[in-house]
Scaffold this motif. Structure first.
Motif, PDB file in Angstrom:
ATOM      1  N   GLY A  58      -3.974  21.502  31.935  1.00 17.94           N
ATOM      2  CA  GLY A  58      -4.615  20.345  31.301  1.00 17.94           C
ATOM      3  C   GLY A  58      -6.001  20.081  31.858  1.00 17.94           C
ATOM      4  O   GLY A  58      -6.918  19.689  31.119  1.00 17.94           O
ATOM      5  N   HIS A  59      -6.162  20.285  33.148  1.00 16.89           N
ATOM      6  CA  HIS A  59      -7.462  20.012  33.752  1.00 16.89           C
ATOM      7  C   HIS A  59      -8.564  20.885  33.151  1.00 16.89           C
ATOM      8  O   HIS A  59      -9.634  20.396  32.787  1.00 16.89           O
ATOM      9  CB  HIS A  59      -7.408  20.201  35.278  1.00 16.89           C
ATOM     10  CG  HIS A  59      -8.739  19.935  35.892  1.00 16.89           C
ATOM     11  ND1 HIS A  59      -9.192  18.663  36.136  1.00 16.89           N
ATOM     12  CD2 HIS A  59      -9.742  20.771  36.235  1.00 16.89           C
ATOM     13  CE1 HIS A  59     -10.417  18.728  36.610  1.00 16.89           C
ATOM     14  NE2 HIS A  59     -10.774  19.992  36.692  1.00 16.89           N
ATOM     15  N   SER A  84      -7.636  14.453  38.323  1.00 23.48           N
ATOM     16  CA  SER A  84      -8.183  15.357  37.314  1.00 23.48           C
ATOM     17  C   SER A  84      -9.195  14.708  36.369  1.00 23.48           C
ATOM     18  O   SER A  84     -10.230  15.312  36.051  1.00 23.48           O
ATOM     19  CB  SER A  84      -7.019  15.936  36.500  1.00 23.48           C
ATOM     20  OG  SER A  84      -7.464  16.592  35.354  1.00 23.48           O
ATOM     21  N   ASP A 153      -7.840  11.420  27.679  1.00 22.23           N
ATOM     22  CA  ASP A 153      -6.911  12.090  28.583  1.00 22.23           C
ATOM     23  C   ASP A 153      -5.530  11.685  28.092  1.00 22.23           C
ATOM     24  O   ASP A 153      -5.053  10.577  28.340  1.00 22.23           O
ATOM     25  CB  ASP A 153      -7.133  11.641  30.035  1.00 22.23           C
ATOM     26  CG  ASP A 153      -6.179  12.334  31.008  1.00 22.23           C
ATOM     27  OD1 ASP A 153      -5.061  12.687  30.580  1.00 22.23           O
ATOM     28  OD2 ASP A 153      -6.531  12.502  32.188  1.00 22.23           O
ATOM     29  N   ALA A 155      -2.804  13.418  28.811  1.00 24.31           N
ATOM     30  CA  ALA A 155      -1.889  14.233  29.630  1.00 24.31           C
ATOM     31  C   ALA A 155      -0.463  13.680  29.620  1.00 24.31           C
ATOM     32  O   ALA A 155       0.498  14.443  29.678  1.00 24.31           O
ATOM     33  CB  ALA A 155      -2.409  14.324  31.065  1.00 24.31           C
ATOM     34  N   HIS A 156      -0.336  12.360  29.535  1.00 25.31           N
ATOM     35  CA  HIS A 156       0.992  11.727  29.554  1.00 25.31           C
ATOM     36  C   HIS A 156       1.555  11.486  28.161  1.00 25.31           C
ATOM     37  O   HIS A 156       2.645  10.945  28.041  1.00 25.31           O
ATOM     38  CB  HIS A 156       0.899  10.343  30.222  1.00 25.31           C
ATOM     39  CG  HIS A 156       0.569  10.385  31.668  1.00 25.31           C
ATOM     40  ND1 HIS A 156       0.438   9.246  32.426  1.00 25.31           N
ATOM     41  CD2 HIS A 156       0.347  11.430  32.509  1.00 25.31           C
ATOM     42  CE1 HIS A 156       0.143   9.578  33.671  1.00 25.31           C
ATOM     43  NE2 HIS A 156       0.066  10.893  33.747  1.00 25.31           N
ATOM     44  N   SER A 177      -1.497  17.745  28.856  1.00 28.71           N
ATOM     45  CA  SER A 177      -1.086  18.601  29.975  1.00 28.71           C
ATOM     46  C   SER A 177       0.341  19.076  29.750  1.00 28.71           C
ATOM     47  O   SER A 177       1.208  18.294  29.377  1.00 28.71           O
ATOM     48  CB  SER A 177      -1.128  17.827  31.296  1.00 28.71           C
ATOM     49  OG  SER A 177      -0.421  18.555  32.299  1.00 28.71           O
ATOM     50  N   LYS A 182       5.530  17.394  33.408  1.00 29.62           N
ATOM     51  CA  LYS A 182       5.299  16.552  32.237  1.00 29.62           C
ATOM     52  C   LYS A 182       6.487  16.612  31.264  1.00 29.62           C
ATOM     53  O   LYS A 182       7.360  17.482  31.382  1.00 29.62           O
ATOM     54  CB  LYS A 182       3.997  16.984  31.542  1.00 29.62           C
ATOM     55  CG  LYS A 182       2.758  16.967  32.448  1.00 29.62           C
ATOM     56  CD  LYS A 182       2.409  15.573  32.952  1.00 29.62           C
ATOM     57  CE  LYS A 182       0.960  15.347  33.310  1.00 29.62           C
ATOM     58  NZ  LYS A 182       0.481  15.805  34.615  1.00 29.62           N
ATOM     59  N   TYR A 311       2.300   5.910  41.927  1.00 33.95           N
ATOM     60  CA  TYR A 311       1.567   6.685  40.932  1.00 33.95           C
ATOM     61  C   TYR A 311       0.937   5.720  39.961  1.00 33.95           C
ATOM     62  O   TYR A 311       1.660   5.068  39.208  1.00 33.95           O
ATOM     63  CB  TYR A 311       2.576   7.594  40.243  1.00 33.95           C
ATOM     64  CG  TYR A 311       2.057   8.703  39.394  1.00 33.95           C
ATOM     65  CD1 TYR A 311       1.361   9.769  39.946  1.00 33.95           C
ATOM     66  CD2 TYR A 311       2.309   8.706  38.032  1.00 33.95           C
ATOM     67  CE1 TYR A 311       0.937  10.812  39.154  1.00 33.95           C
ATOM     68  CE2 TYR A 311       1.879   9.755  37.240  1.00 33.95           C
ATOM     69  CZ  TYR A 311       1.202  10.802  37.804  1.00 33.95           C
ATOM     70  OH  TYR A 311       0.779  11.836  37.022  1.00 33.95           O
TER      71      TYR A 311
HETATM   72  C1  LIG Z   1      -1.231  15.980  34.848  1.00 37.47           C
HETATM   73  C2  LIG Z   1      -2.487  15.239  34.556  1.00 37.47           C
HETATM   74  C3  LIG Z   1      -3.718  15.880  34.379  1.00 37.47           C
HETATM   75  C4  LIG Z   1      -3.955  17.340  34.654  1.00 37.47           C
HETATM   76  O1  LIG Z   1      -3.145  18.200  33.980  1.00 37.47           O
HETATM   77  P1  LIG Z   1      -2.753  19.614  34.627  1.00 37.47           P
HETATM   78  O2  LIG Z   1      -2.027  20.306  33.525  1.00 37.47           O
HETATM   79  O3  LIG Z   1      -1.898  19.360  35.818  1.00 37.47           O
HETATM   80  O4  LIG Z   1      -4.017  20.315  34.984  1.00 37.47           O
HETATM   81  C5  LIG Z   1      -4.803  15.117  33.987  1.00 37.47           C
HETATM   82  N1  LIG Z   1      -4.717  13.802  33.809  1.00 37.47           N
HETATM   83  C6  LIG Z   1      -3.561  13.140  34.010  1.00 37.47           C
HETATM   84  C7  LIG Z   1      -3.520  11.662  33.775  1.00 37.47           C
HETATM   85  C8  LIG Z   1      -2.417  13.832  34.410  1.00 37.47           C
HETATM   86  O5  LIG Z   1      -1.288  13.159  34.661  1.00 37.47           O
END
Ligand SMILES: *Cc1c(COP(=O)(O)O)cnc(C)c1O
Length: 367
Positions: A58-59, A84, A153, A155-156, A177, A182, A311
């Motif tokens: 994801g990064h 990230s 972002d 990711a979640h 991500s 996840k 977190y």
């Molecule tokens: C997990 C996460 C990322 C990065 O994703 P990766 O797949 O681990 O590189 C970025 N932003 C948030 C909020 C995340 O929880």
């Protein structure tokens, strides 16, 4: 045995073995292979997004999205996130400008964005933190007014829908991500969902050394391609995603029922019209009412084998690596939430009995 905050979902091993047989036979292990293309198509459908590009994580997906959209300047974002988000902005040559979060779902406080905009502002990078959707309409209106790009972002936020629309269909681009921890994972992996199909070519170049063809290199890109084994894991996990989210939902409902009336424990508000993915279960500890601090509760849970997580704590603007930068923006709400938040164990295989145990400890610690 200790209960950790999360545990990776795994498909039955036979399913994975079957999925990788053709990879073994073809010797096509990476670089836009068959599994990669299949996963891309299936995810486009599942996430209800117009276009999707897969990445090694994801990064890198977020960095490539910022590069492909040519974001260089000030970027308005929140510090209540994983390292990230802020790192990607700084590593691609922009300056983060920190906006506070709201205290109902911990996403960017849209009423504070306009006050941070300058002539150098190029983009907004909001975070759908814990899978809580940002106020996408308000953010779009601000972006339109000031001609800014929006890169979420997300990711979640896998599988989340707002009024039936995929969360990744808002803004110019959204990063997902697929990390092992996840809701949906490809071991390591990630994706960018994007609106403008023209971005497809530049994202593919940014993830592959900036290469156009054998003799032409256009960008100083890195390497961030998803390989076939990760894509195969994704294809297997996607078959079980709805069932896993349903299990998570049951656990979250149980947590809510047990904790909603506990004095000093603040739960995240659920909004109407949202299809959630139940990726995290954060609670805030109000020391005045609860009697002990977040850190003390974390410690007591840990002594009884429950490993919760602070977190996100600290906020990214407090990281040592950012201390020498004088990035603007006071974020008192983000600071307070980070100082009082605890995310509780949540994963499909967690037993309802475990939720009871955890809630009983939390209730027992109350003054
Ligand atoms: C997990 C996460 C990322 C990065 O994703 P990766 O797949 O681990 O590189 C970025 N932003 C948030 C909020 C995340 O929880």
């Amino acid at each position: 045995m200790a209960i950790y905050v999360t545990r990776s979902a795994m498909p039955p091993i036979e399913e994975y073995m079957e999925e990788i047989v053709p990879v073994w036979e073809s010797r096509w292990l990476t670089n836009f292979g068959e599994k990669h293309e299949k996963l891309r198509a299936e995810l486009c459908g599942y996430l209800k997004v117009p276009n999707l590009s897969l990445f090694t994580n994801g990064h890198q997906a977020l960095e490539c999205a910022l590069e492909a959209l040519e974001i260089k300047g000030e970027v308005i974002t929140t510090p209540f996130t994983f390292a990230s988000t802020t790192h990607a902005i700084v590593r691609t040559g922009s300056t983060p400008v920190f906006c506070d979060i709201n205290d109902s779902n911990y996403t960017i406080d849209v009423s504070k964005i306009e006050g941070l905009i300058t002539e150098k502002t190029k983009a907004i990078v909001p975070v759908h933190v814990y899978g809580n959707p940002c106020n996408v309409q308000a953010i779009q209106a601000i972006a339109d007014k000031y001609n800014l790009k929006i890169i979420y972002d997300a990711a979640h936020a896998f599988g989340i829908e707002v009024d039936g629309k995929g969360i990744g269909s808002f803004g110019d681009a959204s990063m997902f991500s697929f990390h092992a921890t996840k809701v949906f994972h490809t071991i390591e992996g990630g994706a960018v969902a994007f609106r403008d199909i023209d971005l497809d070519k530049s994202l593919n170049q940014w993830k592959n050394f900036g290469i156009i063809d054998e003799e032409n290199v256009e960008y100083i890109g890195g390497n961030a391609k998803m390989n076939e084994f990760c894509a195969a894991m994704g294809l297997c996990n996607l078959r079980h995603i709805d069932e896993n989210i349903a299990l998570r939902k049951k656990l979250v409902m149980h947590y809510r029922k047990q904790l909603q009336d506990v004095e000093g424990i603040v739960l995240c508000r659920e909004q109407a019209g949202i299809k959630y993915n139940y990726s995290y279960f954060p609670i805030l500890i109000d020391e005045q009412k609860y009697g002990i601090t977040r850190d003390m509760l974390w410690e007591r849970l840990k002594k009884q084998g429950i490993v919760a997580r602070k977190y996100f704590y600290p906020i990214t603007s407090d990281f040592a690596c950012y201390r020498r930068f004088a990035f603007g923006g006071e974020t008192p709400v983000a600071k307070r939430v980070a100082a009082t938040v605890l995310t509780l164990p949540l994963y499909p295989e967690l037993a309802i009995d475990n939720v009871d145990t955890i809630c009983n400890i939390i209730k027992g610690e109350q003054k």
